[in-house]
Enzyme design. Structure first.
Site, mmCIF file in Angstrom:
data_model
loop_
_atom_site.group_PDB
_atom_site.id
_atom_site.type_symbol
_atom_site.label_atom_id
_atom_site.label_comp_id
_atom_site.label_asym_id
_atom_site.label_seq_id
_atom_site.Cartn_x
_atom_site.Cartn_y
_atom_site.Cartn_z
ATOM 1 C CE LYS A 9 -3.975 -2.379 -1.924
ATOM 2 N NZ LYS A 9 -4.933 -1.648 -1.091
ATOM 3 N NE ARG A 25 -4.088 -1.668 9.637
ATOM 4 C CZ ARG A 25 -5.309 -1.136 9.566
ATOM 5 N NH1 ARG A 25 -6.171 -1.317 10.552
ATOM 6 N NH2 ARG A 25 -5.656 -0.401 8.536
HETATM 7 N N1 BES Z 1 -1.245 0.558 1.075
HETATM 8 C C1 BES Z 1 -2.622 0.587 1.420
HETATM 9 C C2 BES Z 1 -3.123 1.988 1.711
HETATM 10 C C3 BES Z 1 -3.363 2.873 0.506
HETATM 11 C C4 BES Z 1 -4.486 2.701 -0.271
HETATM 12 C C5 BES Z 1 -2.499 3.903 0.219
HETATM 13 C C6 BES Z 1 -4.727 3.541 -1.346
HETATM 14 C C7 BES Z 1 -2.750 4.742 -0.839
HETATM 15 C C8 BES Z 1 -3.850 4.565 -1.628
HETATM 16 C C9 BES Z 1 -2.862 -0.244 2.680
HETATM 17 O O1 BES Z 1 -2.062 -1.354 2.820
HETATM 18 C C10 BES Z 1 -4.267 -0.733 2.585
HETATM 19 O O2 BES Z 1 -4.553 -1.500 1.708
HETATM 20 N N2 BES Z 1 -5.126 -0.294 3.504
HETATM 21 C C11 BES Z 1 -6.488 -0.678 3.500
HETATM 22 C C12 BES Z 1 -6.904 -0.933 4.927
HETATM 23 C C13 BES Z 1 -8.240 -1.566 5.079
HETATM 24 C C14 BES Z 1 -8.218 -2.981 4.538
HETATM 25 C C15 BES Z 1 -8.633 -1.559 6.534
HETATM 26 C C16 BES Z 1 -7.301 0.462 2.880
HETATM 27 O O3 BES Z 1 -6.973 1.616 3.109
HETATM 28 O O4 BES Z 1 -8.241 0.164 2.155
HETATM 29 MN MN MN Z 2 -2.848 -3.067 1.833
#
Ligand code: BES
Ligand code: MN
Ligand code: ZN
Length: 434
Positions: free
Chosen positions: A215, A289
């Site tokens: 990230k 997931r």
């Molecule tokens: N924990 C995150 C989701 C999230 C992101 C919650 C920002 C709250 C604020 C999750 O694990 C994630 O990183 N999801 C990705 C999925 C994508 C790679 C398909 C996302 O939402 O960017």
């Molecule tokens: Mn994630």
């Protein structure tokens, strides 16, 4: 106000009488609580708890009064060395009922509301704790503490158990971390023996760096809240056990960290899930997931009445619904309707999103049964569609709480949502009225 014994009187504006409803009642309670906090009042009698709120009962009013007050007075200062003087202690609040006898339902609501507030607070504190303290082992210890205090059954699966079972997806996420993963199974049996359990499955990523699909740095600290689903499951279990609700509930928590490292999963790796289906991990940041799919397959062995998973699953859900409603997905409309009704009663909003098969093709993979991401369009829907492939044998719902589990900015902190909803759902499910 002749004959009044009170030292001080606090007047709270309620707005237009025609517009007095859930939000204005709760706003008035919050205003009162904040004013009392400011004053450092030690006790208070609340004379607005028996006002008529459209569609609501006195029991509901009482429930909300407790909830809003406890929310306003919550503090998280255990990591500050200079704690503010505890001038803000409110030792007692009396809820005045002016018309006639107090119905038993209102007395009962008080007990339920206090237990629910305890559960919300537990979830908030677990969310607020930093990721170097609130680790998978810490969550397991918290679950053990609950088990001891409320006489719940508990089992903790370790990494070797997961390996033996074949939880290839969960294991793929934990690979990059130095901390051992846990799968917590917490069981509360307050209902009849033959009554099938409600199974709550909570995402317990204690820190989500994204893994090799790292990230960006900005606000990455907020990924400590990625265990909020797990926190809400522990909170709901505490609430139900604390009020001795006549229900059978199981809390299932897959918990680990998502870290980069020499041993971490690579984009392109293919793993075999507990269900036997294979997954091509195209993005290691879609890890929620992956831990949930194995936990959901594991949930089948409890022959659940219903399964509800709770997860800070997608940033896309924040874009879709903001910080007001949690995203609701279900493979059974009756279950979705029950959750909506519970959410309405608990003032813990949800909004249903589609789970149509049409979206499934976005998860197509050239190399495995499916990919773990479905591209940018409808990101929270394809995440739910992924989970749906592991829950076909059960009545299942999924709550995406990415936008509702915590607040950012000056008021940064965990909200404790959706503990109130999960608790209300279980009570409604066994026929308890609000
Ligand atoms: N924990 C995150 C989701 C999230 C992101 C919650 C920002 C709250 C604020 C999750 O694990 C994630 O990183 N999801 C990705 C999925 C994508 C790679 C398909 C996302 O939402 O960017
Ligand atoms: Mn994630
Ligand atoms: Zn995550």
């Amino acid at each position: 106000m002749p004959g009044l014994a009170a030292e001080r009187v606090l007047l709270v504006g309620l707005g237009e009488s025609g517009e007095f409803g859930d939000n204005t009642y709760r706003d008035a309670l919050r205003a009162a609580a904040n004013a009392l906090k400011e004053l450092g009042a030690a006790d208070a009698t609340l004379a607005i708890a028996d006002l008529k709120v459209a569609r609501r009962t006195l029991a509901w009013n009482v429930h909300q009064a407790v909830g809003v007050f406890r929310e306003a007075y919550y503090r998280f200062d255990r990591l500050k060395t200079q704690k503010k003087a505890p001038a803000h202690r409110l030792a007692a609040v009396t809820l005045a009922v002016t018309s006639g006898a107090v119905p038993a339902a209102a007395e009962h609501a008080l007990k339920e509301a206090v237990a629910t507030a305890d559960g919300v607070e537990l979830a908030r504190t677990l969310g607020n704790l930093p990721p170097n303290i609130c680790t998978p082992a810490y969550l397991a210890d918290e679950a053990k503490k609950l088990a001891r205090e409320f006489k719940l059954q508990i089992e903790i699966l370790e990494q070797r158990d997961m390996e033996k079972l074949g939880m290839g997806a969960l294991l793929a996420v934990t690979r990059g971390s130095r901390l051992p993963p846990k799968l917590i199974v917490l069981r509360y049996s307050g209902g009849a023996k033959k009554q099938k359990p409600i199974v709550y499955v909570g995402k317990g990523i204690t820190f989500d760096t994204g893994g090799i699909s790292l990230k960006p740095a900005g606000e990455m600290d907020e990924m400590k809240y990625d265990m909020s689903g797990a926190g809400s499951v522990l909170g709901a279990m505490r609430a139900l056990a604390g009020m001795r609700a006549p229900v059978n509930a199981i809390g299932l928590i897959p918990t680990c960290e998502n870290m980069p490292g020499g041993n971490a999963t690579r984009p392109g790796d293919v793993v075999t899930t507990l269900s036997g289906q294979t997954v091509e991990i195209l993005n290691t940041d879609a890890e929620g997931r992956l831990i949930l799919c194995d936990a959901l397959t594991y949930a089948e062995r409890f022959e659940p009445e219903v399964v509800i998973d709770i997860a800070t699953l997608t940033g896309a859900c924040v874009i879709a619904l903001g910080h007001v409603a949690s995203g609701l997905f279900a493979n059974d409309q009756k279950l979705a309707d029950e959750i909506k009704a519970a959410a309405d009663e608990a003032c813990d909003k949800v909004w249903q999103m589609p789970l149509w098969e049409d979206y499934q093709e976005q998860l197509r993979s050239n190399f495995a049964d499916m990919a773990n991401i479905g591209g940018r369009p409808a990101g929270s829907v394809t995440a739910a569609c992924y989970l749906a492939r592991f829950t076909r044998s059960m009545r299942w719902a999924h709550l995406d709480i990415a936008g509702t589990a915590w607040k950012s900015g000056r008021e940064k902190g965990s909200t404790g949502r959706p503990v109130a909803l999960l608790t209300r759902f279980a009570l409604r499910h066994v026929g308890r009225k609000a």
